[in-house]
Motif scaffolding. Structure first.
Motif, PDB file in Angstrom:
ATOM      1  N   UNK A  99       0.826  -1.194   0.000  1.00  0.00           N
ATOM      2  CA  UNK A  99       0.000   0.000   0.000  1.00  0.00           C
ATOM      3  C   UNK A  99       0.859   1.242   0.000  1.00  0.00           C
ATOM      4  N   UNK A 100       0.207   2.385   0.029  1.00  0.00           N
ATOM      5  CA  UNK A 100       0.995   3.608   0.030  1.00  0.00           C
ATOM      6  C   UNK A 100       0.157   4.861  -0.069  1.00  0.00           C
ATOM      7  N   UNK A 101       0.852   5.952  -0.212  1.00  0.00           N
ATOM      8  CA  UNK A 101       0.244   7.286  -0.182  1.00  0.00           C
ATOM      9  C   UNK A 101      -0.342   7.675  -1.531  1.00  0.00           C
ATOM     10  N   UNK A 102      -1.408   8.429  -1.493  1.00  0.00           N
ATOM     11  CA  UNK A 102      -2.048   8.868  -2.736  1.00  0.00           C
ATOM     12  C   UNK A 102      -1.179   9.847  -3.522  1.00  0.00           C
ATOM     13  N   UNK A 103      -0.211  10.500  -2.837  1.00  0.00           N
ATOM     14  CA  UNK A 103       0.636  11.479  -3.503  1.00  0.00           C
ATOM     15  C   UNK A 103       1.839  10.839  -4.186  1.00  0.00           C
ATOM     16  N   UNK A 104       1.981   9.526  -4.080  1.00  0.00           N
ATOM     17  CA  UNK A 104       3.067   8.818  -4.772  1.00  0.00           C
ATOM     18  C   UNK A 104       2.494   8.189  -6.035  1.00  0.00           C
ATOM     19  N   UNK A 105       2.846   8.724  -7.181  1.00  0.00           N
ATOM     20  CA  UNK A 105       2.286   8.217  -8.444  1.00  0.00           C
ATOM     21  C   UNK A 105       3.294   7.416  -9.253  1.00  0.00           C
ATOM     22  N   UNK A 106       4.565   7.481  -8.886  1.00  0.00           N
ATOM     23  CA  UNK A 106       5.594   6.720  -9.575  1.00  0.00           C
ATOM     24  C   UNK A 106       6.396   5.924  -8.553  1.00  0.00           C
ATOM     25  N   UNK A 107       6.705   4.690  -8.890  1.00  0.00           N
ATOM     26  CA  UNK A 107       7.432   3.827  -7.966  1.00  0.00           C
ATOM     27  C   UNK A 107       8.936   4.014  -8.139  1.00  0.00           C
TER      28      UNK A 107
ATOM     29  N   UNK B  96       2.115  11.190   5.048  1.00  0.00           N
ATOM     30  CA  UNK B  96       0.756  10.647   5.096  1.00  0.00           C
ATOM     31  C   UNK B  96       0.540   9.783   6.331  1.00  0.00           C
ATOM     32  N   UNK B  97      -0.367  10.175   7.251  1.00  0.00           N
ATOM     33  CA  UNK B  97      -0.623   9.337   8.433  1.00  0.00           C
ATOM     34  C   UNK B  97      -1.325   8.038   8.085  1.00  0.00           C
ATOM     35  N   UNK B  98      -2.112   8.018   6.999  1.00  0.00           N
ATOM     36  CA  UNK B  98      -2.830   6.800   6.635  1.00  0.00           C
ATOM     37  C   UNK B  98      -1.896   5.661   6.285  1.00  0.00           C
ATOM     38  N   UNK B  99      -0.839   5.958   5.538  1.00  0.00           N
ATOM     39  CA  UNK B  99       0.130   4.926   5.171  1.00  0.00           C
ATOM     40  C   UNK B  99       0.888   4.442   6.396  1.00  0.00           C
ATOM     41  N   UNK B 100       1.320   5.375   7.249  1.00  0.00           N
ATOM     42  CA  UNK B 100       2.038   4.995   8.470  1.00  0.00           C
ATOM     43  C   UNK B 100       1.139   4.176   9.393  1.00  0.00           C
ATOM     44  N   UNK B 101      -0.154   4.469   9.377  1.00  0.00           N
ATOM     45  CA  UNK B 101      -1.086   3.734  10.233  1.00  0.00           C
ATOM     46  C   UNK B 101      -1.169   2.266   9.833  1.00  0.00           C
ATOM     47  N   UNK B 102      -1.012   1.975   8.551  1.00  0.00           N
ATOM     48  CA  UNK B 102      -1.003   0.574   8.129  1.00  0.00           C
ATOM     49  C   UNK B 102       0.196  -0.171   8.710  1.00  0.00           C
ATOM     50  N   UNK B 103       1.322   0.523   8.853  1.00  0.00           N
ATOM     51  CA  UNK B 103       2.478  -0.084   9.521  1.00  0.00           C
ATOM     52  C   UNK B 103       2.123  -0.418  10.963  1.00  0.00           C
ATOM     53  N   UNK B 104       1.473   0.513  11.637  1.00  0.00           N
ATOM     54  CA  UNK B 104       1.078   0.283  13.024  1.00  0.00           C
ATOM     55  C   UNK B 104       0.157  -0.929  13.136  1.00  0.00           C
ATOM     56  N   UNK B 105      -0.800  -1.041  12.217  1.00  0.00           N
ATOM     57  CA  UNK B 105      -1.724  -2.185  12.250  1.00  0.00           C
ATOM     58  C   UNK B 105      -0.960  -3.511  12.126  1.00  0.00           C
ATOM     59  N   UNK B 106       0.011  -3.538  11.244  1.00  0.00           N
ATOM     60  CA  UNK B 106       0.800  -4.751  11.058  1.00  0.00           C
ATOM     61  C   UNK B 106       1.653  -5.051  12.287  1.00  0.00           C
ATOM     62  N   UNK B 107       2.297  -4.023  12.828  1.00  0.00           N
ATOM     63  CA  UNK B 107       3.156  -4.207  14.004  1.00  0.00           C
ATOM     64  C   UNK B 107       2.345  -4.689  15.186  1.00  0.00           C
TER      65      UNK B 107
END
Length: 279
Positions: free
Chosen positions: A7-15, A112-123
């Motif tokens: 997953x990732x942030x909406x502001x990242x459009x290129x990998x 982006x807090x949403x992307x970081x929050x997914x890390x928290x969910x996994x941890x």
């Protein structure tokens, strides 16, 4: 078969190339990929997996329809509370992906807090996660709750506030230690009443003595005694650090970051000063 949540942030459009290399490793390992349907990083990941003809992908969507499914892969539609709107509506799919995955790869815009929050969910679920900071071109690996604590300590107040607003209480707070702890759990018993019964003067003197000794282990031990005497739960609230992480950092075998030491000292009403050492 192992599953990776990408997953990732909406502001990242290129990998970045580093992220593509990690996705190539995922493909070579034959892992199942679960990915969201948002624009930005989700869409960029989908595009790369289409270009590399990777079949083992499932797209997760909140609600009845997916915004993006570039590979026409199988879809999982996650029902949501009818009152959920905005972030909480789309977070429903993220929570399910974090539960289903064995580990995660998050592609972050650095704020982006949403992307970081997914890390928290996994941890919180005891799973490994990698957070790739696109602007800094740096990957951070999370294996235990203490890794999340250190990441949060280094983040700015805006990020912490955004995370707290979006996280549920269960996600934000570490798990409580059971009254019948696992025998493999090496953490000290998180019971504040077990702290040494020392006066403020004695605790202050012990802290100064430890600092004067220059013995890092003695300093951590003295600081742990003070924190437990004050109540570790209260220290966690005052510092914004996770209670479980504090117990680990201030245990006999702990090795806290200097920033953690400063936060705890401030929370207990102490401050560091220096004097010129005798020749």
């Amino acid at each position: 078969m192992n599953t990776v949540f990408v997953g990732g942030s909406r502001h990242v459009s290129r990998l970045p190339s580093q992220v593509k290399e990690r996705l190539d490793n995922v493909r070579k390992s034959g892992l199942r990929v679960v990915v969201g349907d948002a624009n930005g990083a989700d869409k960029a990941v989908q595009k790369y997996l289409v270009e590399t003809s990777y079949p083992d992908v499932t797209v997760f969507c909140s609600g009845a329809s997916c915004r993006n499914n570039l590979g026409n892969w199988p879809e999982e539609h996650i029902s949501t509370d009818k009152s959920a709107k905005g972030f909480q509506f789309y977070a429903a799919k993220d929570r399910v992906m974090a539960r289903e995955a064995d580990f995660g790869l998050m592609i972050w815009d650095g704020k982006s807090p949403g992307t970081a929050l997914n890390v928290l969910r996994l941890v919180r679920a005891g799973k490994k996660a990698v957070l790739f900071n696109v602007p800094a071109r740096r990957a951070v690996t999370f294996k235990v709750a203490g890794d999340w604590d250190e990441f949060l300590n280094q983040g700015d107040e805006e990020l912490r506030q955004g995370l707290r607003e979006r996280a549920t209480d269960e996600e934000w707070q570490p798990r409580d230690v059971s009254d019948q702890p696992d025998l493999l759990d090496a953490l000290p018993a998180p019971v504040d009443e077990l702290a040494p019964l020392q006066s403020e003067t004695e605790l202050h003197a012990a802290m100064n003595e430890a600092l004067s000794s220059g013995d890092a282990k003695a300093i951590v031990e003295a600081l742990g005694d003070i924190a437990r005497a004050r109540g570790m739960s209260q220290i966690a609230r005052d510092t914004g650090l996770a209670r479980e992480g504090l117990y680990r950092a201030l245990s006999a075998d702990g090795n806290p970051e200097f920033s953690t030491v400063l936060k705890v000292l401030t929370a207990v009403g102490f401050k560091l000063t220096t004097t010129k050492a005798a020749a």
